[in-house]
Scaffold this motif. Structure first.
Motif, PDB file in Angstrom:
ATOM      1  N   UNK A 159     -26.270 -25.137  51.199  1.00 32.37           N
ATOM      2  CA  UNK A 159     -25.311 -26.070  50.595  1.00 32.37           C
ATOM      3  C   UNK A 159     -25.550 -26.138  49.095  1.00 32.37           C
ATOM      4  N   UNK A 160     -24.468 -26.195  48.319  1.00 35.75           N
ATOM      5  CA  UNK A 160     -24.604 -26.171  46.873  1.00 35.75           C
ATOM      6  C   UNK A 160     -24.094 -27.435  46.186  1.00 35.75           C
ATOM      7  N   UNK A 161     -23.496 -28.360  46.935  1.00 39.05           N
ATOM      8  CA  UNK A 161     -23.077 -29.627  46.331  1.00 39.05           C
ATOM      9  C   UNK A 161     -23.369 -30.765  47.307  1.00 39.05           C
ATOM     10  N   UNK A 162     -23.314 -32.001  46.797  1.00 42.15           N
ATOM     11  CA  UNK A 162     -23.710 -33.142  47.608  1.00 42.15           C
ATOM     12  C   UNK A 162     -22.740 -33.423  48.749  1.00 42.15           C
ATOM     13  N   UNK A 163     -21.460 -33.094  48.539  1.00 46.57           N
ATOM     14  CA  UNK A 163     -20.481 -33.309  49.608  1.00 46.57           C
ATOM     15  C   UNK A 163     -20.832 -32.475  50.835  1.00 46.57           C
ATOM     16  N   UNK A 164     -21.175 -31.199  50.612  1.00 51.02           N
ATOM     17  CA  UNK A 164     -21.546 -30.333  51.730  1.00 51.02           C
ATOM     18  C   UNK A 164     -22.847 -30.787  52.359  1.00 51.02           C
ATOM     19  N   UNK A 165     -23.804 -31.205  51.537  1.00 50.01           N
ATOM     20  CA  UNK A 165     -25.082 -31.708  52.063  1.00 50.01           C
ATOM     21  C   UNK A 165     -24.842 -32.896  52.992  1.00 50.01           C
ATOM     22  N   UNK A 166     -24.012 -33.825  52.550  1.00 51.16           N
ATOM     23  CA  UNK A 166     -23.716 -35.011  53.366  1.00 51.16           C
ATOM     24  C   UNK A 166     -23.039 -34.621  54.670  1.00 51.16           C
ATOM     25  N   UNK A 167     -22.100 -33.677  54.611  1.00 51.15           N
ATOM     26  CA  UNK A 167     -21.411 -33.241  55.820  1.00 51.15           C
ATOM     27  C   UNK A 167     -22.376 -32.619  56.815  1.00 51.15           C
ATOM     28  N   UNK A 168     -23.257 -31.741  56.324  1.00 45.35           N
ATOM     29  CA  UNK A 168     -24.202 -31.073  57.217  1.00 45.35           C
ATOM     30  C   UNK A 168     -25.222 -32.049  57.799  1.00 45.35           C
ATOM     31  N   UNK A 169     -25.663 -32.994  56.995  1.00 38.00           N
ATOM     32  CA  UNK A 169     -26.628 -33.983  57.494  1.00 38.00           C
ATOM     33  C   UNK A 169     -25.991 -34.956  58.477  1.00 38.00           C
ATOM     34  N   UNK A 170     -24.647 -35.046  58.460  1.00 27.57           N
ATOM     35  CA  UNK A 170     -23.945 -35.933  59.386  1.00 27.57           C
ATOM     36  C   UNK A 170     -23.511 -35.220  60.661  1.00 27.57           C
ATOM     37  N   UNK A 171     -23.785 -33.916  60.749  1.00 26.08           N
ATOM     38  CA  UNK A 171     -23.358 -33.160  61.919  1.00 26.08           C
ATOM     39  C   UNK A 171     -24.175 -33.542  63.144  1.00 26.08           C
TER      40      UNK A 171
END
Length: 367
Positions: A230-242
């Motif tokens: 992941x390269x931005x915080x939006x993607x990080x948040x999405x992956x951590x919420x999976x």
């Protein structure tokens, strides 16, 4: 379908378009032509696809002309730094039944300005001077053998339906039929704002000539391993919420840090399933500067995967260009920790590939 296109736009919003269709992949044997006339209205900037402008058009007239004739073979016939203008029209749905009501979110291959185009371009003048009575007859291209060995990169920022911006980098090891691929995703049409990177690897089958698409080669690719950065915080948040166990270690994602998603059989949030087989269509060509190009099958517009023989592509994505002299170890050291560092002579440790300047943009944001 094999075709060439020529569009003329007038200041009063009227337009005239020629679409010339052919029996063969060299566009040498015409079958029929379309003359399309109408009026175009440019509307607001698209809120779905960044960088695009929405447009409506009304067709005033459509004339179909069928061609059946034989021509003697044509013999294949200055470059410089100059302005090049390209026009991107909306993508065409890969399913025929969906085309009438599909609102594009991606693009077709670009058309070049008749005045400001890449040089040399033997086809440009032939197509520009054509009309429905004299369809363009392009030189027959030599059929190149399918040789996948080596490294191949995108020539520009690419757009997929459903608003995906990306660049691609593939390495094929012909000696053992294994492959590696990097897919660099971005949130903007210039590919400057990275969102995530996918690394995938596996093996592929021996190619056979396509029975549907002349000039194409059919292969099957098995994806057995994958990693995500992941390269931005939006993607990080999405992956951590999976959902736990569906995409790497639960709640362990952070920006710029790569994680193996093979143990979780892929990543549900990104639509990646492992192991996975895709039935592909490939083609190799040489451009007017004798550079090798690789065409990979077009992705289904609905976002699905060509995971069965009946879903094998029948058209191509934008071509990849072969990296002249690029080392196969290239992928092993491309990392943010190397960027900006200098060697013993004070030079940058990581150099852009001379054959693909836009890939250098992508390298600035790798894992």
């Amino acid at each position: 379908e094999f075709l060439t296109r020529s569009y003329l736009f007038y200041a009063n919003r009227l337009f005239k378009a020629y679409q010339f269709y052919y029996w063969d992949p060299s566009c040498h044997d015409p079958s029929y032509s379309l003359v399309i006339k109408g009026k175009l209205r440019l509307r607001q900037a698209s809120w779905i696809t960044r960088g695009a402008t929405e447009a409506d058009y009304n067709l005033h007239k459509l004339l179909v002309r069928v061609e059946k004739h034989y021509q003697p073979l044509l013999q294949p016939q200055q470059s410089g730094s100059r302005l090049v203008e390209e026009l991107y029209l909306g993508d065409i749905h890969t399913e025929w039944v969906e085309r009438l009501h599909y609102r594009p979110t991606g693009y077709q291959q670009p058309m070049q300005s008749a005045v400001h185009h890449v040089h040399p371009c033997p086809a440009c003048g032939i197509i520009y001077r054509a009309d429905e009575h004299h369809p363009p007859i392009l030189p027959i291209r030599a059929q190149l053998p399918m040789q996948l060995s080596g490294s191949w990169v995108s020539t520009h920022c690419e757009v997929r339906p459903a608003v995906l911006f990306l660049t691609r980098y593939f390495i094929f090891h012909g000696n053992n039929h294994t492959w590696e691929g990097y897919y660099y995703h971005y949130s903007d049409p210039l590919c400057k704002q990275p969102t995530f990177t996918i690394y995938a690897s596996g093996h592929y089958t021996q190619g056979i000539p396509s029975s549907k698409v002349r000039g194409g080669t059919e292969l099957a690719f098995k994806v057995t391993q994958a990693r995500v950065t992941p390269m931005d915080q939006v993607t990080v948040t999405m992956l951590n919420s999976s959902e736990p166990g569906s995409c790497g270690l639960t709640s362990s994602w952070s920006a710029g840090v790569e994680q193996d998603i093979t143990p979780t059989n892929g990543c549900l949030a990104l639509g990646i399933k492992l192991p996975h087989t895709e039935y592909e269509l490939f083609k190799t060509e040489q451009d007017t500067k004798d550079r090798s190009l690789l065409y990979v099958g077009e992705r289904p517009t609905d976002g699905s995967s060509p995971d069965s023989p009946d879903k094998r592509p029948t058209s191509y994505q934008a071509p990849l260009i072969q990296c002249a002299g690029a080392s196969e170890e290239f992928s092993n050291y491309v990392s943010l920790k190397y960027l900006g560092k200098k060697d013993a002579n004070g030079n940058e440790a990581l150099k852009p590939l001379p054959v693909a300047f836009l890939f250098f943009i992508a390298l600035l944001f790798l894992r």
